[in-house]
Design a protein around this motif. Sequence first.
Motif, PDB file in Angstrom:
ATOM      1  N   MET A   1       0.748  -1.082  -0.017  1.00 49.25           N
ATOM      2  CA  MET A   1      -0.231  -0.501  -0.241  1.00 49.25           C
ATOM      3  C   MET A   1       0.927   1.149  -0.006  1.00 49.25           C
ATOM      4  SD  MET A   1      -2.947   1.079   0.336  1.00 49.25           S
ATOM      5  CE  MET A   1      -4.251  -0.186   0.447  1.00 49.25           C
ATOM      6  N   ASN A   2       1.764   1.207   0.702  1.00 49.63           N
ATOM      7  CA  ASN A   2       2.686   2.307   0.887  1.00 49.63           C
ATOM      8  C   ASN A   2       3.374   2.974  -0.612  1.00 49.63           C
ATOM      9  OD1 ASN A   2       2.491   3.077   3.373  1.00 49.63           O
ATOM     10  ND2 ASN A   2       4.073   1.856   4.560  1.00 49.63           N
ATOM     11  N   ASP A   3       3.931   1.585  -1.429  1.00 51.21           N
ATOM     12  CA  ASP A   3       4.387   1.973  -2.634  1.00 51.21           C
ATOM     13  C   ASP A   3       3.117   2.933  -3.302  1.00 51.21           C
ATOM     14  OD1 ASP A   3       6.564   0.733  -1.770  1.00 51.21           O
ATOM     15  OD2 ASP A   3       6.447  -0.748  -3.070  1.00 51.21           O
ATOM     16  N   ALA A   4       1.819   1.893  -3.432  1.00 51.76           N
ATOM     17  CA  ALA A   4       1.321   2.628  -4.575  1.00 51.76           C
ATOM     18  C   ALA A   4       0.838   4.283  -4.018  1.00 51.76           C
ATOM     19  CB  ALA A   4      -0.651   1.892  -4.347  1.00 51.76           C
ATOM     20  N   ILE A   5       0.681   4.703  -2.730  1.00 53.83           N
ATOM     21  CA  ILE A   5       0.619   5.929  -2.234  1.00 53.83           C
ATOM     22  C   ILE A   5       1.545   6.677  -2.992  1.00 53.83           C
ATOM     23  CG2 ILE A   5       0.706   7.215   0.384  1.00 53.83           C
ATOM     24  CD1 ILE A   5      -0.962   4.723   1.148  1.00 53.83           C
ATOM     25  N   GLU A   6       2.772   5.849  -2.351  1.00 51.75           N
ATOM     26  CA  GLU A   6       4.112   6.825  -3.410  1.00 51.75           C
ATOM     27  C   GLU A   6       3.840   7.236  -4.405  1.00 51.75           C
ATOM     28  OE1 GLU A   6       6.313   8.361  -1.874  1.00 51.75           O
ATOM     29  OE2 GLU A   6       6.152   7.900  -0.265  1.00 51.75           O
ATOM     30  N   LYS A   7       3.391   6.455  -5.554  1.00 58.14           N
ATOM     31  CA  LYS A   7       3.493   6.447  -7.148  1.00 58.14           C
ATOM     32  C   LYS A   7       2.181   7.394  -7.218  1.00 58.14           C
ATOM     33  CE  LYS A   7       4.588   1.955  -8.646  1.00 58.14           C
ATOM     34  NZ  LYS A   7       3.888   0.112  -8.660  1.00 58.14           N
ATOM     35  N   ALA A   8       1.149   7.523  -6.141  1.00 66.30           N
ATOM     36  CA  ALA A   8       0.434   8.294  -6.224  1.00 66.30           C
ATOM     37  C   ALA A   8       0.647  10.124  -5.722  1.00 66.30           C
ATOM     38  CB  ALA A   8      -0.777   8.490  -5.299  1.00 66.30           C
ATOM     39  N   LYS A   9       1.184   9.755  -5.743  1.00 68.59           N
ATOM     40  CA  LYS A   9       2.387  11.486  -4.682  1.00 68.59           C
ATOM     41  C   LYS A   9       2.691  11.838  -5.871  1.00 68.59           C
ATOM     42  CE  LYS A   9       2.394  10.716  -0.103  1.00 68.59           C
ATOM     43  NZ  LYS A   9       3.647  10.957   1.556  1.00 68.59           N
ATOM     44  N   ILE A  10       3.957  10.705  -6.336  1.00 70.90           N
ATOM     45  CA  ILE A  10       4.229  11.643  -7.921  1.00 70.90           C
ATOM     46  C   ILE A  10       3.232  12.081  -8.711  1.00 70.90           C
ATOM     47  CG2 ILE A  10       5.969  10.899  -9.359  1.00 70.90           C
ATOM     48  CD1 ILE A  10       6.981   8.433  -7.639  1.00 70.90           C
ATOM     49  N   LEU A  11       2.350  11.600  -9.561  1.00 69.82           N
ATOM     50  CA  LEU A  11       1.543  11.857 -10.259  1.00 69.82           C
ATOM     51  C   LEU A  11       0.424  13.441  -9.714  1.00 69.82           C
ATOM     52  CD1 LEU A  11      -0.247   8.504 -10.989  1.00 69.82           C
ATOM     53  CD2 LEU A  11       0.592   9.674 -12.393  1.00 69.82           C
ATOM     54  N   GLN A  12       0.641  13.141  -8.446  1.00 72.86           N
ATOM     55  CA  GLN A  12       0.023  14.205  -7.876  1.00 72.86           C
ATOM     56  C   GLN A  12       1.193  15.469  -8.176  1.00 72.86           C
ATOM     57  OE1 GLN A  12      -1.139  14.021  -3.335  1.00 72.86           O
ATOM     58  NE2 GLN A  12      -3.265  13.972  -4.149  1.00 72.86           N
ATOM     59  N   GLU A  13       2.394  14.919  -7.901  1.00 77.30           N
ATOM     60  CA  GLU A  13       3.722  16.462  -8.141  1.00 77.30           C
ATOM     61  C   GLU A  13       3.371  16.635  -9.620  1.00 77.30           C
ATOM     62  OE1 GLU A  13       8.282  16.579  -7.741  1.00 77.30           O
ATOM     63  OE2 GLU A  13       7.099  14.852  -7.021  1.00 77.30           O
ATOM     64  N   ALA A  14       3.155  15.598 -10.212  1.00 74.75           N
ATOM     65  CA  ALA A  14       3.115  16.167 -11.791  1.00 74.75           C
ATOM     66  C   ALA A  14       2.142  17.098 -12.297  1.00 74.75           C
ATOM     67  CB  ALA A  14       3.789  14.717 -13.244  1.00 74.75           C
ATOM     68  N   LEU A  15       0.860  16.693 -11.434  1.00 72.14           N
ATOM     69  CA  LEU A  15       0.215  17.385 -12.042  1.00 72.14           C
ATOM     70  C   LEU A  15      -0.327  18.607 -12.217  1.00 72.14           C
ATOM     71  CD1 LEU A  15      -3.239  17.935 -12.471  1.00 72.14           C
ATOM     72  CD2 LEU A  15      -3.639  17.961  -9.746  1.00 72.14           C
ATOM     73  N   PRO A  16       0.198  20.039 -11.511  1.00 73.46           N
ATOM     74  CA  PRO A  16       0.824  21.242 -12.062  1.00 73.46           C
ATOM     75  C   PRO A  16       1.343  21.572 -13.334  1.00 73.46           C
ATOM     76  CG  PRO A  16       0.795  21.104  -9.855  1.00 73.46           C
ATOM     77  CD  PRO A  16       0.967  19.657 -10.240  1.00 73.46           C
ATOM     78  N   TYR A  17       2.448  20.906 -13.298  1.00 71.39           N
ATOM     79  CA  TYR A  17       3.678  20.767 -14.683  1.00 71.39           C
ATOM     80  C   TYR A  17       2.064  20.769 -15.756  1.00 71.39           C
ATOM     81  CZ  TYR A  17       6.698  20.881 -11.445  1.00 71.39           C
ATOM     82  OH  TYR A  17       7.941  21.722 -10.334  1.00 71.39           O
ATOM     83  N   ILE A  18       1.506  19.510 -15.629  1.00 72.95           N
ATOM     84  CA  ILE A  18       0.415  18.845 -16.791  1.00 72.95           C
ATOM     85  C   ILE A  18      -0.541  19.830 -17.136  1.00 72.95           C
ATOM     86  CG2 ILE A  18      -1.077  17.336 -17.242  1.00 72.95           C
ATOM     87  CD1 ILE A  18       0.495  14.999 -15.731  1.00 72.95           C
ATOM     88  N   ARG A  19      -0.827  21.070 -15.989  1.00 72.23           N
ATOM     89  CA  ARG A  19      -1.946  21.387 -16.361  1.00 72.23           C
ATOM     90  C   ARG A  19      -1.740  22.900 -16.693  1.00 72.23           C
ATOM     91  NH1 ARG A  19      -4.015  22.008 -10.940  1.00 72.23           N
ATOM     92  NH2 ARG A  19      -2.940  22.931 -11.022  1.00 72.23           N
ATOM     93  N   GLU A  20      -0.130  23.356 -16.566  1.00 70.68           N
ATOM     94  CA  GLU A  20       0.444  24.458 -17.310  1.00 70.68           C
ATOM     95  C   GLU A  20       0.754  24.501 -19.131  1.00 70.68           C
ATOM     96  OE1 GLU A  20       4.987  26.793 -16.345  1.00 70.68           O
ATOM     97  OE2 GLU A  20       4.180  25.444 -14.828  1.00 70.68           O
ATOM     98  N   PHE A  21       1.925  22.860 -19.338  1.00 70.99           N
ATOM     99  CA  PHE A  21       1.682  22.500 -20.112  1.00 70.99           C
ATOM    100  C   PHE A  21       1.158  22.246 -21.020  1.00 70.99           C
ATOM    101  CE2 PHE A  21       5.635  22.366 -17.647  1.00 70.99           C
ATOM    102  CZ  PHE A  21       6.494  23.329 -17.855  1.00 70.99           C
ATOM    103  N   HIS A  22       0.143  21.600 -20.851  1.00 67.45           N
ATOM    104  CA  HIS A  22      -1.068  21.194 -21.768  1.00 67.45           C
ATOM    105  C   HIS A  22      -1.664  22.041 -23.635  1.00 67.45           C
ATOM    106  CE1 HIS A  22      -4.417  18.421 -23.035  1.00 67.45           C
ATOM    107  NE2 HIS A  22      -5.461  20.126 -23.232  1.00 67.45           N
ATOM    108  N   GLY A  23      -1.334  21.506 -24.354  1.00 73.80           N
ATOM    109  CA  GLY A  23      -1.844  21.334 -25.927  1.00 73.80           C
ATOM    110  C   GLY A  23      -0.246  23.098 -26.192  1.00 73.80           C
ATOM    111  N   LYS A  24       0.877  22.615 -25.692  1.00 72.74           N
ATOM    112  CA  LYS A  24       1.991  23.299 -25.669  1.00 72.74           C
ATOM    113  C   LYS A  24       2.769  22.710 -26.055  1.00 72.74           C
ATOM    114  CE  LYS A  24       0.475  27.066 -23.152  1.00 72.74           C
ATOM    115  NZ  LYS A  24       1.745  27.539 -22.165  1.00 72.74           N
ATOM    116  N   ILE A  25       3.828  23.007 -27.004  1.00 71.60           N
ATOM    117  CA  ILE A  25       4.554  22.708 -27.967  1.00 71.60           C
ATOM    118  C   ILE A  25       6.059  22.288 -27.371  1.00 71.60           C
ATOM    119  CG2 ILE A  25       5.948  22.219 -30.040  1.00 71.60           C
ATOM    120  CD1 ILE A  25       3.286  24.110 -31.409  1.00 71.60           C
ATOM    121  N   PHE A  26       6.674  20.696 -27.120  1.00 69.17           N
ATOM    122  CA  PHE A  26       8.018  20.500 -26.913  1.00 69.17           C
ATOM    123  C   PHE A  26       8.229  19.976 -28.450  1.00 69.17           C
ATOM    124  CE2 PHE A  26       7.425  19.207 -22.083  1.00 69.17           C
ATOM    125  CZ  PHE A  26       6.518  20.521 -21.815  1.00 69.17           C
TER     126      PHE A  26
END
Length: 297
Positions: A1-26
């Motif tokens: 369960m702890n591993d799963a929670i850590e994975k969820a935290k990683i996804l949460q950390e990425a959320l602001p960046y996904i929101r910021e870069f949505h639709g942008k070109i890299f």
Amino acid sequence: MNDAIEKAKILQEALPYIREFHGKIFVIKYGGSAMHEEELRESFAKDVVLLKYVGINPVVVHGGGPQISKTLEVFGIKPTFVNGIRKTDELTMHIVEMVLSGDINKDIVALINRFSGKNIYAVGLSGRDGRLLKAKKLDKEKYFSELGLPVPKEDIGYVGEITDVNEELIHTLLRHNFIPVIAPIGVGERGEAYNINADIAAAEIAGELKAEKLIYLTDTRGVKDENGELISTLTKEKAEKLIKDGVIREGMIPKVKSALKALEKGVKKVHIIDGRVRHSILLEVFTREGVGTEVVA
């Protein structure tokens, strides 16, 4: 369960960046070890596909210098370089185009498509397709002078510089969920092919697209200072000083200078990162720490 929670935290950390870069070109310049080691190749392809699925538009520009040299040797031609530039006569140009637009480009397209799914596909392009990368013969006096290198007297052949980018072709592909994979071959006024430095091609394309990010995958941790320490954020002023002082040298000079030109043309940020690290693109883009050097105006 702890591993799963850590994975969820990683996804949460990425959320602001996904929101910021949505639709942008890299724009991603793909080269070095990431092109040769199978584990790194798969890591790269998965990163690119993931970017597309979260709403970011990746455009891949690739090199292929070592493969070109090996193929030239198979044909009995000794690769020749002038101050880091491949001397490209007519026969060499045919082989350069065969390797870049043929073998390497199609291999990268197939690799990305292994991990993509319904309605998202990579598509390969040469700069000659649709006159994507219009070019002319490189102004060697200007080019080598800007790098602080002696101007060679001999003719360097079909080495080119980009004069225009058909950005509408790239935008059309992105709108239809394609991932463009571009070989850095330019096309002249008479339809002739030119060999374009991949770092410079990536910067020119990113500038014309006004990309959010230009990412260089390299075989180094990033740009280092006079003490050999990684520079996390590199400004134009600092970069110019390090070049003048000889700290930034050799192959890193055109990379950094291209990064600065891309910023001048409207690219928001440039990242020079270590392609030898698995998932380095995701680590640089979606985490607070990053894994390389961020170049800013």
